[in-house]
Design a protein around this motif. Sequence first.
Motif, PDB file in Angstrom:
ATOM      1  N   GLY A  80      29.831  41.267  47.018  1.00  0.00           N
ATOM      2  CA  GLY A  80      29.749  40.166  48.063  1.00  0.00           C
ATOM      3  C   GLY A  80      29.832  40.599  49.450  1.00  0.00           C
ATOM      4  N   GLU A  81      29.739  42.180  49.819  1.00  0.00           N
ATOM      5  CA  GLU A  81      29.986  42.518  51.023  1.00  0.00           C
ATOM      6  C   GLU A  81      28.871  42.223  51.974  1.00  0.00           C
ATOM      7  OE1 GLU A  81      27.298  44.581  48.691  1.00  0.00           O
ATOM      8  OE2 GLU A  81      29.252  44.500  48.163  1.00  0.00           O
ATOM      9  N   GLY A  82      29.240  41.984  53.381  1.00  0.00           N
ATOM     10  CA  GLY A  82      28.200  41.882  54.192  1.00  0.00           C
ATOM     11  C   GLY A  82      28.162  40.282  54.485  1.00  0.00           C
ATOM     12  N   GLY A  83      27.250  39.990  55.534  1.00  0.00           N
ATOM     13  CA  GLY A  83      27.142  38.690  55.682  1.00  0.00           C
ATOM     14  C   GLY A  83      28.151  37.928  56.603  1.00  0.00           C
ATOM     15  N   VAL A  92      32.515  36.779  74.927  1.00  0.00           N
ATOM     16  CA  VAL A  92      31.878  37.510  74.085  1.00  0.00           C
ATOM     17  C   VAL A  92      31.905  37.019  72.343  1.00  0.00           C
ATOM     18  CG1 VAL A  92      33.091  39.488  75.085  1.00  0.00           C
ATOM     19  CG2 VAL A  92      34.181  38.480  73.032  1.00  0.00           C
ATOM     20  N   PHE A  93      31.122  37.867  71.855  1.00  0.00           N
ATOM     21  CA  PHE A  93      31.122  37.495  70.408  1.00  0.00           C
ATOM     22  C   PHE A  93      32.066  38.323  69.227  1.00  0.00           C
ATOM     23  CE2 PHE A  93      27.236  35.748  72.140  1.00  0.00           C
ATOM     24  CZ  PHE A  93      27.169  34.299  71.321  1.00  0.00           C
ATOM     25  N   ILE A  94      32.640  37.831  68.299  1.00  0.00           N
ATOM     26  CA  ILE A  94      33.378  38.665  67.628  1.00  0.00           C
ATOM     27  C   ILE A  94      32.562  38.787  66.084  1.00  0.00           C
ATOM     28  CG2 ILE A  94      35.562  39.161  66.278  1.00  0.00           C
ATOM     29  CD1 ILE A  94      35.957  39.062  69.430  1.00  0.00           C
ATOM     30  N   LYS A  95      32.349  39.839  65.743  1.00  0.00           N
ATOM     31  CA  LYS A  95      32.023  40.232  64.328  1.00  0.00           C
ATOM     32  C   LYS A  95      32.966  40.274  63.346  1.00  0.00           C
ATOM     33  CE  LYS A  95      28.322  41.025  61.325  1.00  0.00           C
ATOM     34  NZ  LYS A  95      27.588  39.865  60.550  1.00  0.00           N
ATOM     35  N   ASP A  96      33.381  39.268  63.005  1.00  0.00           N
ATOM     36  CA  ASP A  96      34.443  39.441  61.938  1.00  0.00           C
ATOM     37  C   ASP A  96      34.386  40.133  60.641  1.00  0.00           C
ATOM     38  OD1 ASP A  96      37.133  39.041  61.108  1.00  0.00           O
ATOM     39  OD2 ASP A  96      37.165  37.143  60.842  1.00  0.00           O
ATOM     40  N   GLU A  97      34.618  41.428  60.618  1.00  0.00           N
ATOM     41  CA  GLU A  97      34.481  42.038  59.416  1.00  0.00           C
ATOM     42  C   GLU A  97      35.590  42.011  58.414  1.00  0.00           C
ATOM     43  OE1 GLU A  97      31.590  44.713  58.282  1.00  0.00           O
ATOM     44  OE2 GLU A  97      30.922  42.905  59.282  1.00  0.00           O
ATOM     45  N   SER A  98      36.683  41.239  58.714  1.00  0.00           N
ATOM     46  CA  SER A  98      37.881  41.003  57.857  1.00  0.00           C
ATOM     47  C   SER A  98      37.409  40.035  56.719  1.00  0.00           C
ATOM     48  CB  SER A  98      39.095  40.635  58.454  1.00  0.00           C
ATOM     49  OG  SER A  98      38.762  39.057  59.017  1.00  0.00           O
ATOM     50  N   HIS A 105      35.614  46.253  57.085  1.00  0.00           N
ATOM     51  CA  HIS A 105      34.209  46.622  57.296  1.00  0.00           C
ATOM     52  C   HIS A 105      34.120  47.639  56.118  1.00  0.00           C
ATOM     53  CE1 HIS A 105      36.804  49.639  59.328  1.00  0.00           C
ATOM     54  NE2 HIS A 105      35.948  50.466  59.537  1.00  0.00           N
ATOM     55  N   LYS A 106      35.058  48.461  55.554  1.00  0.00           N
ATOM     56  CA  LYS A 106      34.848  49.783  54.724  1.00  0.00           C
ATOM     57  C   LYS A 106      33.997  49.097  53.626  1.00  0.00           C
ATOM     58  CE  LYS A 106      36.945  52.985  57.059  1.00  0.00           C
ATOM     59  NZ  LYS A 106      36.292  54.187  57.482  1.00  0.00           N
ATOM     60  N   ASP A 107      33.955  47.925  53.177  1.00  0.00           N
ATOM     61  CA  ASP A 107      33.385  47.537  52.028  1.00  0.00           C
ATOM     62  C   ASP A 107      31.916  47.925  52.154  1.00  0.00           C
ATOM     63  OD1 ASP A 107      35.585  46.485  50.947  1.00  0.00           O
ATOM     64  OD2 ASP A 107      35.422  44.357  51.414  1.00  0.00           O
ATOM     65  N   ARG A 108      31.370  47.898  53.449  1.00  0.00           N
ATOM     66  CA  ARG A 108      29.913  48.313  53.513  1.00  0.00           C
ATOM     67  C   ARG A 108      29.671  49.917  53.223  1.00  0.00           C
ATOM     68  NH1 ARG A 108      27.202  44.238  56.927  1.00  0.00           N
ATOM     69  NH2 ARG A 108      28.689  42.722  57.927  1.00  0.00           N
ATOM     70  N   LEU A 109      30.554  50.394  53.742  1.00  0.00           N
ATOM     71  CA  LEU A 109      30.462  51.933  53.438  1.00  0.00           C
ATOM     72  C   LEU A 109      30.940  52.247  52.003  1.00  0.00           C
ATOM     73  CD1 LEU A 109      32.208  54.971  55.456  1.00  0.00           C
ATOM     74  CD2 LEU A 109      32.583  54.728  52.788  1.00  0.00           C
ATOM     75  N   TYR A 212      26.794  50.672  57.218  1.00  0.00           N
ATOM     76  CA  TYR A 212      27.321  50.070  58.514  1.00  0.00           C
ATOM     77  C   TYR A 212      25.880  49.504  59.347  1.00  0.00           C
ATOM     78  CZ  TYR A 212      32.099  51.688  57.915  1.00  0.00           C
ATOM     79  OH  TYR A 212      33.322  51.857  57.180  1.00  0.00           O
ATOM     80  N   LYS A 213      25.005  50.248  59.162  1.00  0.00           N
ATOM     81  CA  LYS A 213      23.939  49.895  59.852  1.00  0.00           C
ATOM     82  C   LYS A 213      23.394  48.404  59.700  1.00  0.00           C
ATOM     83  CE  LYS A 213      20.534  52.066  57.772  1.00  0.00           C
ATOM     84  NZ  LYS A 213      19.332  52.922  57.123  1.00  0.00           N
ATOM     85  N   THR A 214      23.804  47.792  58.544  1.00  0.00           N
ATOM     86  CA  THR A 214      23.529  46.392  58.096  1.00  0.00           C
ATOM     87  C   THR A 214      24.097  45.322  59.076  1.00  0.00           C
ATOM     88  OG1 THR A 214      25.329  46.182  56.583  1.00  0.00           O
ATOM     89  CG2 THR A 214      23.109  46.880  55.776  1.00  0.00           C
ATOM     90  N   ILE A 215      25.078  45.924  59.983  1.00  0.00           N
ATOM     91  CA  ILE A 215      25.884  45.109  60.897  1.00  0.00           C
ATOM     92  C   ILE A 215      24.978  44.753  62.003  1.00  0.00           C
ATOM     93  CG2 ILE A 215      27.727  44.977  62.578  1.00  0.00           C
ATOM     94  CD1 ILE A 215      29.343  46.469  60.672  1.00  0.00           C
ATOM     95  N   ALA A 216      24.224  45.878  62.268  1.00  0.00           N
ATOM     96  CA  ALA A 216      23.090  45.698  63.306  1.00  0.00           C
ATOM     97  C   ALA A 216      22.017  44.904  63.073  1.00  0.00           C
ATOM     98  CB  ALA A 216      22.588  47.095  63.749  1.00  0.00           C
ATOM     99  N   TYR A 217      21.632  44.671  61.811  1.00  0.00           N
ATOM    100  CA  TYR A 217      20.460  43.892  61.353  1.00  0.00           C
ATOM    101  C   TYR A 217      21.064  42.504  61.264  1.00  0.00           C
ATOM    102  CZ  TYR A 217      19.016  48.369  58.686  1.00  0.00           C
ATOM    103  OH  TYR A 217      18.421  49.613  58.412  1.00  0.00           O
ATOM    104  N   GLU A 218      22.157  42.309  60.837  1.00  0.00           N
ATOM    105  CA  GLU A 218      22.985  40.899  60.937  1.00  0.00           C
ATOM    106  C   GLU A 218      23.158  40.331  62.333  1.00  0.00           C
ATOM    107  OE1 GLU A 218      26.385  40.839  58.763  1.00  0.00           O
ATOM    108  OE2 GLU A 218      25.438  41.743  56.832  1.00  0.00           O
TER     109      GLU A 218
END
Length: 392
Positions: A80-83, A92-98, A105-109, A212-218
């Motif tokens: 269920g990684e991502g999103g 600013v905006f915080i992209k919260d990978e926790s 964030h390592k779950d995406r990798l 990690y590319k998927t962070i950019a898409y999101e």
Amino acid sequence: MNGPSLALRQRSLGDPTAEFPLFPPLTRGCPKTSTEEIAYPLDVVYDYAKVDRRLFEQAPGPDLARWSPLLPPLDAPTLGEGGTPLVPFGDVFIKDESRNPTWSHKDRLNRVAVSAAVASGAPGVVVASSGNHGASAAAYAARAGLPAIVLASADSPPAVQAFVRAYGAKVASVPGEKRWPLLREIVDRLGYHPVSNQTVTHTGHPFGPEGYKTIAYELFLQLGEVPAAVFTPTGYAELLYGVWKGFAELLLLGVTEKAPRMFSCETAAGGPHAKALAAGLPAAVVELGPTDAYGVAGSVGGHRGVVAVRDSGGEAVLVTDEEMRRAQRELARAGLWQELSGTAGLAGHRRLRRDFDGPVVCVATSSGFKDLGVGGERYPVLEDPTLDDLMP
């Protein structure tokens, strides 16, 4: 619309004419362009002409299979990684990978890298990591039914080691200079698939940054536009490069008309990417000083980070532990508890003090529970508490 992977082959970041089949992943850098001093990582090439642009009209959500055409084959099951949420935070905006399954964030990798282990028929996974990467690799290996060996540093936080062991991984605390020779021996003798670095300058797993590319898409879908700047905590720069590549792909596909400037935020105790960029080098190695931000404490840089900052017109920013602690407190008071290393992006933005023509995103990478010393504190018991004792 999502469909199968459109990944075609691997290509050297040192020389784009040096190409290789997609499998096996070349986990020791490019064999044609690397030298004894510099190891060049591999990149993944796709059949972009076949990408359906409607892929970027769907709402982001968990499971990287949402982006399967632009990822290597995903043969490992999802956790269920991502999103992850994009949280407004002042200017600013915080992209919260926790919010990922193992809280980083390592779950995406690792969804992508462990998939490569499964596709390659490897009997197990091995990683050299003292924190997020080890925990994530252990979790995704367990989910895929593979054993995992995690080579941690001697000063790895006990809470994190317990976290990793809970997934059934074999964890060994090993002196830093001995971890990578041992990792290579495990790969060569046991056939385990490595999901971390094996080279003199960082190359890591060629498929890892694809996650990690998927962070950019999101971010594009969450903002409704391309941010003007993205600040990322940077150790080996796989995250930095992956986010940059994702935005570069959106531009290539005609989905967007621009890409953001990328800012590498490293600890001032090291800063190999800052050194490489300042000296015009493809990568650099530095002497690492003391720091509590162990998640970004690296003496070895890699070419990916140089490419992302250079090609985006960004900068390398060095931040101190105290600047990260201030950012950590600031985030926590707003309900976002981050590991010290995970606040380097916000700390970098605060240090730079620059206005941008558009939204600014600071990636926050990991839960604060993974910090050094967390869980070891003891607080006094109020034997006869009064209301005054409880007032803020």
